[in-house]
Design an enzyme around this catalytic site. Sequence first.
Site, short mmCIF file in Angstrom:
data_model
loop_
_atom_site.label_atom_id
_atom_site.label_comp_id
_atom_site.label_asym_id
_atom_site.label_seq_id
_atom_site.Cartn_x
_atom_site.Cartn_y
_atom_site.Cartn_z
N THR A 1 -9.09 9.86 30.09
CA THR A 1 -9.78 8.87 30.92
C THR A 1 -10.45 7.85 30.01
O THR A 1 -10.90 8.18 28.92
CB THR A 1 -10.83 9.51 31.85
OG1 THR A 1 -11.45 8.47 32.61
CG2 THR A 1 -11.91 10.26 31.11
N GLY B 1 -18.31 7.31 32.71
CA GLY B 1 -19.02 8.08 33.73
C GLY B 1 -18.32 9.41 33.99
O GLY B 1 -18.96 10.46 34.06
N GLU C 1 2.12 4.56 33.74
CA GLU C 1 2.38 4.21 35.14
C GLU C 1 2.19 5.45 36.01
O GLU C 1 2.83 6.48 35.80
CB GLU C 1 3.81 3.68 35.28
CG GLU C 1 3.95 2.85 36.54
CD GLU C 1 5.41 2.52 36.84
OE1 GLU C 1 5.69 2.22 38.00
OE2 GLU C 1 6.24 2.59 35.91
N ASP D 1 -6.76 12.54 38.88
CA ASP D 1 -6.41 11.44 39.77
C ASP D 1 -7.16 11.68 41.07
O ASP D 1 -7.30 12.82 41.51
CB ASP D 1 -4.91 11.38 40.03
CG ASP D 1 -4.52 10.05 40.67
OD1 ASP D 1 -4.94 9.01 40.16
OD2 ASP D 1 -3.80 10.05 41.69
N SER D 2 -7.68 10.59 41.66
CA SER D 2 -8.48 10.78 42.87
C SER D 2 -8.29 9.63 43.83
O SER D 2 -7.69 8.61 43.49
CB SER D 2 -9.96 10.90 42.48
OG SER D 2 -10.39 9.72 41.84
N PHE E 1 -19.71 3.75 44.19
CA PHE E 1 -18.72 2.70 43.93
C PHE E 1 -17.61 2.85 44.96
O PHE E 1 -17.62 3.76 45.78
CB PHE E 1 -18.15 2.84 42.50
CG PHE E 1 -17.30 4.07 42.31
CD1 PHE E 1 -17.88 5.31 42.15
CD2 PHE E 1 -15.91 3.98 42.33
CE1 PHE E 1 -17.09 6.46 42.00
CE2 PHE E 1 -15.13 5.12 42.18
CZ PHE E 1 -15.72 6.35 42.02
N ARG F 1 -14.61 15.46 42.50
CA ARG F 1 -14.32 15.60 41.06
C ARG F 1 -15.07 16.79 40.47
O ARG F 1 -14.51 17.59 39.74
CB ARG F 1 -14.71 14.31 40.34
CG ARG F 1 -14.08 14.18 38.98
CD ARG F 1 -14.11 12.78 38.38
NE ARG F 1 -14.79 11.81 39.19
CZ ARG F 1 -14.17 10.94 39.99
NH1 ARG F 1 -12.87 10.89 40.05
NH2 ARG F 1 -14.88 10.09 40.72
P1 IMP Z 1 -8.90 7.01 39.82
O1 IMP Z 1 -8.78 8.46 40.03
O2 IMP Z 1 -9.89 6.66 38.75
O3 IMP Z 1 -7.58 6.33 39.68
O4 IMP Z 1 -9.60 6.42 41.13
C1 IMP Z 1 -8.89 6.19 42.28
C2 IMP Z 1 -9.64 5.34 43.28
O5 IMP Z 1 -10.05 6.18 44.35
C3 IMP Z 1 -10.89 4.64 42.83
O6 IMP Z 1 -10.60 3.40 42.24
C4 IMP Z 1 -11.63 4.47 44.15
O7 IMP Z 1 -11.07 3.43 44.89
C5 IMP Z 1 -11.28 5.74 44.89
N1 IMP Z 1 -12.28 6.80 44.64
C6 IMP Z 1 -12.08 7.96 43.98
N2 IMP Z 1 -13.22 8.68 43.95
C7 IMP Z 1 -14.15 7.95 44.62
C8 IMP Z 1 -15.53 8.18 44.90
O8 IMP Z 1 -16.16 9.19 44.52
N3 IMP Z 1 -16.15 7.20 45.58
C9 IMP Z 1 -15.53 6.08 46.00
N4 IMP Z 1 -14.26 5.80 45.76
C10 IMP Z 1 -13.56 6.75 45.06
#
Ligand code: IMP
Length: 198
Positions: A8, A12, A41, A70-71, A153, A182
């Site tokens: 990552t 944060g 990708e 991934d989230s 966020f 997470r």
């Molecule tokens: P990534 O896992 O960093 O790719 O995040 C995926 C996207 O999911 C983020 O850019 C947010 O749009 C959304 N997201 C994931 N976790 C949260 C959270 O705890 N709060 C708000 N949005 C989230």
Amino acid sequence: MKKIIVATGNEGKMREIRMIMKNLDIELVSLKEAGIEADIEENGTTFEENAIIKAKAIMELTGAVVMADDSGLEVDYINKEPGVYSARYLGKDTPYSVKNKNIIDRLAEAKGEERSARFVCAIAVAFPDGRILTSRGVIEGFIGYEEKGTNGFGYDPIVYVPEYGMTTGEMDPDFKNSISHRGKAIAKMTEQLKELYF
Ligand code: IMP
């Protein structure tokens, strides 16, 4: 000491992972600390697939044990959108005020339980010998009727969590981390690593 590279670039997330895994005898190294620059990708169709794609790619690049996550947000009424496209939904540079309003608008006809949604996080760890571990954490909630809260966020202001009577955007950040998708996924992965990695 054993070492895991955490795939990552987000400080944060790195802090949160360090906090939850602090009792393990593992050195956690960020991509930046490992001097790795990679643009991978994320073309998987599930959170797990994307986490595995990222962890494997960096593992193959470095030969190290690598952890990735991934989230995103799943909204049931709109077929679990934005899902794995959460960051890219309506364009990756579109402000979240616009993305959030769009989701609220798409749910104009949805009432009560129909507004169910959840934040999901998948974590994958890829080992050089080919083993892959995955874990998943969720926070269940409902899409609100307006944005609430300025902490957090992304989609935080529209995800109301009935258990705590507020949106994740209204939660104190330390509290949110302690109950977050997470946080739960990292805690589950920590348990698996304790059993398997040592
Ligand atoms: P990534 O896992 O960093 O790719 O995040 C995926 C996207 O999911 C983020 O850019 C947010 O749009 C959304 N997201 C994931 N976790 C949260 C959270 O705890 N709060 C708000 N949005 C989230």
